[in-house]
Design an enzyme around this catalytic site. Structure first.
Site, PDB file in Angstrom:
ATOM      1  N   ASP A  37     148.347  75.172  56.408  1.00 32.66           N
ATOM      2  CA  ASP A  37     147.015  75.600  56.010  1.00 32.66           C
ATOM      3  C   ASP A  37     146.940  77.121  56.215  1.00 32.66           C
ATOM      4  OD1 ASP A  37     144.477  75.648  55.052  1.00 32.66           O
ATOM      5  OD2 ASP A  37     143.754  73.977  56.255  1.00 32.66           O
TER       6      ASP A  37
HETATM    7  C1  NOJ Z   1     141.754  76.289  54.265  1.00 31.86           C
HETATM    8  C2  NOJ Z   1     141.379  74.868  54.028  1.00 31.86           C
HETATM    9  O1  NOJ Z   1     141.419  74.151  55.237  1.00 31.86           O
HETATM   10  C3  NOJ Z   1     142.270  74.166  53.023  1.00 31.86           C
HETATM   11  O2  NOJ Z   1     141.711  72.924  52.734  1.00 31.86           O
HETATM   12  C4  NOJ Z   1     142.446  75.002  51.779  1.00 31.86           C
HETATM   13  O3  NOJ Z   1     143.244  74.320  50.858  1.00 31.86           O
HETATM   14  C5  NOJ Z   1     143.033  76.329  52.158  1.00 31.86           C
HETATM   15  N1  NOJ Z   1     142.134  77.014  53.063  1.00 31.86           N
HETATM   16  C6  NOJ Z   1     143.310  77.203  50.944  1.00 31.86           C
HETATM   17  O4  NOJ Z   1     142.148  77.643  50.380  1.00 31.86           O
END
Ligand code: NOJ
Length: 761
Positions: free
Chosen positions: A302
């Protein structure tokens, strides 16, 4: 001068490496790399990947594991951008938040024309519930229990996203969510393991289609691996401590379902799990995902979640974080820069095995091959497609249909709904009546919030003449300004029926949007009370827009009907109007329990019994597992949802009272539409494993069917049950069914008492 020497060295190295190529002759130029794919169909991708990898330097392989954000959207903290430079250096394998044909063409051209090997970039984005045409939030879509519709929504999302150069979505989110304080419950499919697993598969199928090399299919990404939804106290990014029973039987199954459906990528999570951050968790990423489940795709971290292991107190510094992440099985570093910077050193120091980096690179290249990007890096980049794809009439029609099917009629006293088109005057009151912004929900990708979205006001205007509609905003969602109350009350008094459109703002759910208070926010509840006081005998309908289960304990006594509409998307207002005026008979059923108050949270139907359950004959008995101030039961249970018609369930029939490990039995009931309107019913099968080597939930959903019945019509519904349906992970992590007695029921919601049993032996 240095530049030239470096170039020369690179060229020399290149020639040496090129000489080593064994697959499809001797590839010596990037044209030859591209040429590997000319005969794209029926080729062995793995062998092609190996051939390309033989041409790559270690740093180029590491480069494939790095992902950076473009500037088309922001989905995390902004970190300085060196995108052009990294691409040119071969230090970037993928980008997020970069799309549109123009934008991706420019970036792809750099990767293809200005790097040594011309390996194309992968473009990813959070296409969560639609790209341009926005569908209801995912929690809302789950309440349709309609797998076909959900698959259609992600197919349309893939059509629109791929037409803007995207190859990859960071969806579906398949985190089980049982705590409505957590803002991200809006992105998932609710609290139930079985239903969420079916829905997870439907999303993957829709995004990826049956052939990834088609230009309208995109990679799906199961996230956030794992147990992110169990954050303590519902606070986002918070700690998770959970035993193997809950992990294996509740939080892992939807992820396993996506692997079974062929999902190509996974995303690790922000949370720690039992003391080990999930972006550095070898047990979940390598032992379970790769070894037990045989996942062959790649795992992306993430957003800076590898780096965050420092704050977790698990890594000493960025170098250490890179070591832990790669060793644990995270193949791509989203925005963290730690793989790009440190993997080479870590390999040289013997702290990371080079083979792991090669494996990560191989997995990423494999995805690029499957998408056909080596065949044609620009296959998703087509001006004409981009111009013609978004907001196609059939996409909008589908969005309207799904919006209507996702609404849940929670309460309908005095038959306040449906509304009649002949009512003289209907007052529409509340901050969300004319809203075209919040209606798309928090994570609406590139959904147009300025003109394209249909508000509730616009939707009902299709059914009513202007003189029948009265309107007052009354108040804002959050501001404490009561100056609009007088007008709202005056308007309410002039109407025959009152419809209130209230709820949460779109920013109140989603990432980093946890709440400790689950009431309808701001002064809206006060306005509801005042309107009821001014209109003691009038029918009042509350149309509730929100991203999570709310505490409606006061409102159930103040209004007649409550229609839960979630954030219903681009065509939301039209879908809502269809239900209000009964062009569509509401059929949604809750996939998350609505609590009586926040103190009951986490509350979900498939809980364990405890050693001191409340006795049915004496709910107030002392020393039982209860509260002294509210009942244990929720305000609205999982599976609940009303219709404008009524359905009768006949007694359940079992084909046999004994099930063996090799045979199946059937359970059937007859459902009759006993009311006055055609409609859908979601018929639910529940089973209770009475005694297990690990205690089992009091009831578990094991199947469901969505039926359409004309008024007066009856249909027999049959479920087949085999020992496979009774399996769970035992204490030795074996997936087994255990002999013994099981209770069974087919019911309209999770609120019922079992009357039938069968035996497994
Ligand atoms: C953080 C989020 O937790 C995740 O779900 C997302 O895909 C990423 N950022 C990218 O934007």
């Amino acid at each position: 001068m240095t530049f030239k020497i470096n170039h020369l060295l690179a060229a020399l190295l290149y020639l040496v490496l090129a000489g080593c190529v064994t697959f499809i002759g001797h590839a010596q130029t990037k044209e030859e790399v591209a040429g590997f794919t000319q005969t794209y169909k029926n080729q062995n991708f793995e062998a092609k990947v190996d051939s390309i990898m033989k041409l790559m330097t270690l740093q180029e392989k590491i480069g494939q594991t790095a992902m950076y954000s473009g500037s088309w959207d922001q989905t995390g903290p902004i970190i300085g951008s060196n995108n052009g430079k990294y691409i040119r250096e071969g230090n970037m394998g993928a980008m997020l938040n970069a799309f549109t044909v123009k934008g991706t063409r420019e970036l792809q051209q750099i990767a293809v024309n200005e790097t040594r090997l011309g390996i194309p970039l992968l473009f990813g984005y959070d296409v969560i519930h639609g790209h341009r045409t926005i569908f209801p939030i995912n929690l809302g879509m789950s309440t349709s229990w309609d797998l076909k519709m959900i698959e259609e929504s992600s197919r349309i999302a893939a059509e629109e996203a791929s037409a803007e150069g995207l190859h990859w979505t960071f969806a579906p989110m398949v985190d089980i969510a049982r705590d409505p304080r957590w803002g991200r419950v809006s992105e998932g499919a609710g609290e139930d393991v079985y239903l969420a697993s079916q829905i997870a598969k439907a999303y993957v199928k829709g995004f990826q289609g049956d052939d990834l090399s088609k230009h309208n299919t995109i990679l799906a990404c199961a996230k956030h691996f794992v147990a992110y939804g169990a954050a303590q106290a519902g606070r986002d990014y918070h700690t998770v401590n959970m035993g193997e029973d809950e992990l294996r039987n509740v939080y892992l199954p939807p992820f396993k379902a996506t692997v079974d459906a062929g999902v190509e990528t996974f995303m690790s999570a922000f949370n720690e799990l039992n003391g080990i951050p999930t972006s550095g968790n070898k047990y979940t990423l390598r032992d379970i995902l790769q070894d037990e489940w045989g996942f062959r795709g790649f795992v992306v971290s993430d957003y800076t979640s590898i780096n965050e292991m420092i704050q977790h107190g698990f890594a000493t510094d960025s170098l250490d974080a890179a070591r832990i992440g790669m060793n644990a099985g995270v193949d791509m570093d989203m925005m963290g820069s730690v793989y790009r910077k440190y993997l080479k050193t870590l390999i040289a120091e013997g702290k990371v095995d080079k083979a792991l980096v090669e494996d990560a690179c191989r997995r990423i290249l494999l995805a690029k091959f499957k998408l056909g990007l080596f065949d044609d890096p620009y296959r998703y980049i087509d001006e004409k497609r981009e111009a013609n794809t978004k907001y196609q009439p059939e996409f909008l029609a589908k969005a309207r249909e799904i919006a209507a099917a996702s609404l849940v009629l929670l309460q309908n006293k005095n038959k306040a709904l449906p509304l009649s088109k002949n009512t003289k005057k209907i007052a529409f009151i509340g901050p969300l009546v004319k809203d075209e912004y919040d209606i798309l929900g928090n994570w609406a990708a590139k959904g147009d919030r300025n003109g394209q979205a249909v508000s509730i006001f616009e939707g009902v205007s299709e059914y009513l003449k202007p003189h029948q509609i009265l309107y007052a905003k009354g108040c804002d969602i959050l501001k404490e300004d009561r100056s609009g109350f007088t007008e709202a009350i005056a308007v309410s008094k002039k109407a025959d029926v009152i419809v209130l459109a209230m709820g949460e703002g779109h920013h109140m759910s989603g990432e980093a949007a946890s709440r400790t208070n689950l009431k309808i926010p701001g002064i809206q509840p006060e306005l509801i009370k005042k309107i009821r006081e001014a209109n003691p005998d009038k029918k009042i309908v509350l149309v509730l827009m929100n991203g999570r289960p709310l505490n409606l304990s006061d409102e159930v006594n103040l209004v007649d009907s409550i229609l839960e509409i979630w954030f219903p998307g681009t065509m939301g207002g039209a879908g809502v109007a269809d239900v209000l005026f009964s062009a569509y008979n509401p059929s949604g059923k809750l996939t998350m329990t609505f609590p009586r108050n926040v103190g009951q949270v986490p509350i979900y139907y498939n809980m364990k019994n405890t050693g001191r359950p409340i006795p049915e004959h004496n709910p107030k008995e002392d020393y039982k597992s209860n509260y002294i101030d509210v009942p244990n039961s929720p305000l609205f249970p999982f599976g609940h949802g009303l219709s404008y018609t009524t359905f009768q369930y006949s007694d359940l029939e079992l084909s046999s009272n004994t099930l063996s490990f090799s045979n199946a039995i059937t359970a059937s009931v007859t459902i009759t539409n006993s009311g006055t309107m055609d409609g859908h019913e979601i018929v639910q099968l529940y089973i209770h494993d009475k005694v297990g080597s690990l205690t089992r939930p009091v009831k578990e959903l094991k199947g469901f069917q969505k039926l359409f019945l004309k008024k007066g019509e009856s249909k027999k519904v049959t479920f087949t049950i085999s020992s496979d349906d009774l399996k769970f992970y035992n204490n030795n992590n074996q997936y087994i069914a255990e002999p013994g007695e099981f209770e069974i029921a087919i019911a309209p919601s999770s609120d019922f008492k079992f009357k039938h049993v069968f035996q497994l032996n």
